[in-house]
Design a protein around this motif. Sequence first.
Motif, PDB file in Angstrom:
ATOM      1  N   PRO A 178       0.970  -0.980   0.236  1.00  0.00           N
ATOM      2  CA  PRO A 178       0.071   0.004   0.076  1.00  0.00           C
ATOM      3  C   PRO A 178       0.820   0.911   0.293  1.00  0.00           C
ATOM      4  O   PRO A 178       1.875   1.399   0.458  1.00  0.00           O
ATOM      5  CB  PRO A 178      -0.588   0.154   0.932  1.00  0.00           C
ATOM      6  CG  PRO A 178      -0.739  -1.430   2.170  1.00  0.00           C
ATOM      7  CD  PRO A 178       0.862  -1.889   1.397  1.00  0.00           C
ATOM      8  N   PRO A 179       0.716   2.234  -0.776  1.00  0.00           N
ATOM      9  CA  PRO A 179      -1.321   2.806  -1.328  1.00  0.00           C
ATOM     10  C   PRO A 179      -1.132   1.880  -2.384  1.00  0.00           C
ATOM     11  O   PRO A 179      -0.555   2.082  -3.117  1.00  0.00           O
ATOM     12  CB  PRO A 179      -0.988   4.175  -1.219  1.00  0.00           C
ATOM     13  CG  PRO A 179       0.440   5.014  -1.690  1.00  0.00           C
ATOM     14  CD  PRO A 179       1.147   3.699  -0.845  1.00  0.00           C
ATOM     15  N   GLN A 180      -1.780   1.681  -3.020  1.00  0.00           N
ATOM     16  CA  GLN A 180      -2.198   0.644  -4.551  1.00  0.00           C
ATOM     17  C   GLN A 180      -3.302   1.318  -5.050  1.00  0.00           C
ATOM     18  O   GLN A 180      -4.040   1.956  -4.649  1.00  0.00           O
ATOM     19  CB  GLN A 180      -2.658  -0.722  -4.535  1.00  0.00           C
ATOM     20  CG  GLN A 180      -1.789  -1.558  -3.799  1.00  0.00           C
ATOM     21  CD  GLN A 180      -0.339  -1.522  -4.947  1.00  0.00           C
ATOM     22  OE1 GLN A 180      -0.679  -2.188  -6.250  1.00  0.00           O
ATOM     23  NE2 GLN A 180       0.676  -0.900  -4.547  1.00  0.00           N
ATOM     24  N   ARG A 181      -3.124   2.416  -6.054  1.00  0.00           N
ATOM     25  CA  ARG A 181      -3.697   2.415  -7.045  1.00  0.00           C
ATOM     26  C   ARG A 181      -5.002   1.925  -7.618  1.00  0.00           C
ATOM     27  O   ARG A 181      -5.299   1.008  -7.492  1.00  0.00           O
ATOM     28  CB  ARG A 181      -2.996   3.305  -8.667  1.00  0.00           C
ATOM     29  CG  ARG A 181      -1.982   4.280  -8.694  1.00  0.00           C
ATOM     30  CD  ARG A 181      -0.924   4.282  -9.283  1.00  0.00           C
ATOM     31  NE  ARG A 181      -1.686   5.462 -10.605  1.00  0.00           N
ATOM     32  CZ  ARG A 181      -1.071   5.422 -11.661  1.00  0.00           C
ATOM     33  NH1 ARG A 181       0.359   4.556 -12.256  1.00  0.00           N
ATOM     34  NH2 ARG A 181      -1.584   6.747 -12.635  1.00  0.00           N
ATOM     35  N   GLU A 182      -6.192   2.322  -8.391  1.00  0.00           N
ATOM     36  CA  GLU A 182      -7.567   1.704  -8.445  1.00  0.00           C
ATOM     37  C   GLU A 182      -7.573  -0.034  -9.243  1.00  0.00           C
ATOM     38  O   GLU A 182      -7.346  -0.761  -9.234  1.00  0.00           O
ATOM     39  CB  GLU A 182      -8.377   2.532  -9.229  1.00  0.00           C
ATOM     40  CG  GLU A 182      -9.899   2.585  -8.076  1.00  0.00           C
ATOM     41  CD  GLU A 182     -10.220   3.449  -8.142  1.00  0.00           C
ATOM     42  OE1 GLU A 182     -11.367   3.555  -9.312  1.00  0.00           O
ATOM     43  OE2 GLU A 182     -10.273   4.907  -7.750  1.00  0.00           O
TER      44      GLU A 182
END
Length: 489
Positions: A178-182
């Motif tokens: 994380p953070p992950q994009r959509e």
Amino acid sequence: MRRSIVSSLLASLTFGSAIPSGGKKHHGIEPDDFVYVDGLRLKDSNGLHYLTGLNYWACMNLAADDSQGGNITRLKIELDQMAAKGVNHLRIMAASEGAPTPQPFRMNPALLEAPGKYNEKIFEGLDRCLDEMSKRSMRATMTLGNEWQWSGGFAQFVSWAENNEPIPYPSSWNLSAPPQRETPRTGWGSYTVEGINAAPYNEFTSFANLIYDNMQAEEWFKDHIKVVMNRRNTVNGRIYNDDPTIMTWELANEPQAANPLGYTGPYNMYLIPNPNDMLFPWVERISTYIRSMAPKQLITVGMESKQGEYYFKKVHNFSTVDYATTHCWVQNWAIYDMYDSSEGNLRQAEDFARAFVRNSSQWSLDIGKPLFLEEFGMARDNWENRNKEYPYLSSASTSHKDAYFETIIGAAMDEFKNGGAYVGTCPWAYGGVWRPETQYINDFGMVWAGDPPHESPGWYDLYDTDEAMNILSRQQKNIAAWIKENKDY
Ligand SMILES: *[C@@H]1O[C@H](CO)[C@@H](O)[C@H](O)[C@H]1NC(C)=O
Ligand SMILES: *[C@@H]1O[C@H](CO)[C@@H](O)[C@H](O)[C@H]1NC(C)=O
Ligand SMILES: *[C@@H]1O[C@H](CO)[C@@H](O)[C@H](O)[C@H]1NC(C)=O
Ligand SMILES: *[C@@H]1O[C@H](CO)[C@@H](O)[C@H](O)[C@H]1NC(C)=O
């Protein structure tokens, strides 16, 4: 700009060599045109040879076929872009080590899957990379090993030699954390220690440095050196150790001292000299081994030279080492802060770089060898990214980076013109058409940014549209004009 046929014809009559159908460029580097050392300078068949370089470490993987995650279209576009800016040297990997056990944070697929076991398709990528470079009159530094985890490197050889002992990894960039994009497989990720045998950096380097003293690891490392140096290029038939496209064999990327008596600067900088450091005999053994198979090509070690004068001179003074190197990393060494937009922050970086270049030039003069600044970089104006989704967005401007590049490249050119030891510069690293915003993680877990797999992609990339590329182009033109005026120098 469109040009009339008449003016193109006139141009081809006047500047024949710049036209692909006529002169030297088409044939690339002639079979016997090796770069050689003459005192403090490099020369080729045209005389003085100044290095306008770029780091392009992933070349063999990009040049491999698409079943291996390569992209030959991208490779050729980027080589053309670099050549158009006057780049005449690329520092690339000629080694990468995988493992029978899954290993994170490294170039994938690897060239060497296990001792003696090669991925032939990646080797063919290296063949293609060299052939395409030769066509564009670009020479190579062939990096044979690595202190750091991003290509496997020393730690992998040590692990192999010790029954696949787990490598103690420092915190590294994890694209799936994380953070992950959509959209899946587009980043961002973060530095993590999750899922690894986590350890502090000095524990990792101590493990990697066991290679200096582990005869099995050294034997396998030398086996690789022998294979790569004696390889016949499947594209153009040249034997690697008889190919003048290969200017240099480099022992390793940033080998570190093994037995420092203490550090007097941050990030293992400025060591208290230890004459018995195992690094020294290792450099002598490996460089002697390379020389026995490469009488026509050059050898260097791959040192950052942050360790100070004693280490610089001792490592580079062996008769089997043809020239010295420096790497200058102002953010990594806590001299520059990429979130600080102030003039003072920039000035501190520039002052350090000027002093580092001046000092190292003098050290190299003292031992009578040329000196190549083969790594340096600076982040974009990332204070602009502070409240955005990713700290390394390519949309940030490059005001500090451009000023810094002018300064450090200018400092090396001044040394060259005024009898100092510098013979070129090579920033880190070409990302070309890649951008973090449009990245896609391939089936091998790679994005092939200019930043290697253990670091945040986009940190030190040079993009095709960056002003830095024009700075390199002006450097090349400036030096070419100077060399023309100073032919007798
Ligand atoms: C290969 O690179 C080209 C040029 O950048 C790009 O258009 C293409 O999408 C890439 N192919 C793959 C499979 O990534
Ligand atoms: C990377 O991050 C993912 C997702 O958080 C995690 O499952 C994995 O263990 C991490 N480490 C490695 C080496 O992939
Ligand atoms: C470098 O080597 C030369 C020749 O062996 C020797 O005379 C000189 O003292 C050495 N210099 C350093 C700094 O080690
Ligand atoms: C350069 O050398 C001077 C004199 O030895 C020293 O004070 C200074 O710290 C050095 N600077 C760098 C960046 O190496």
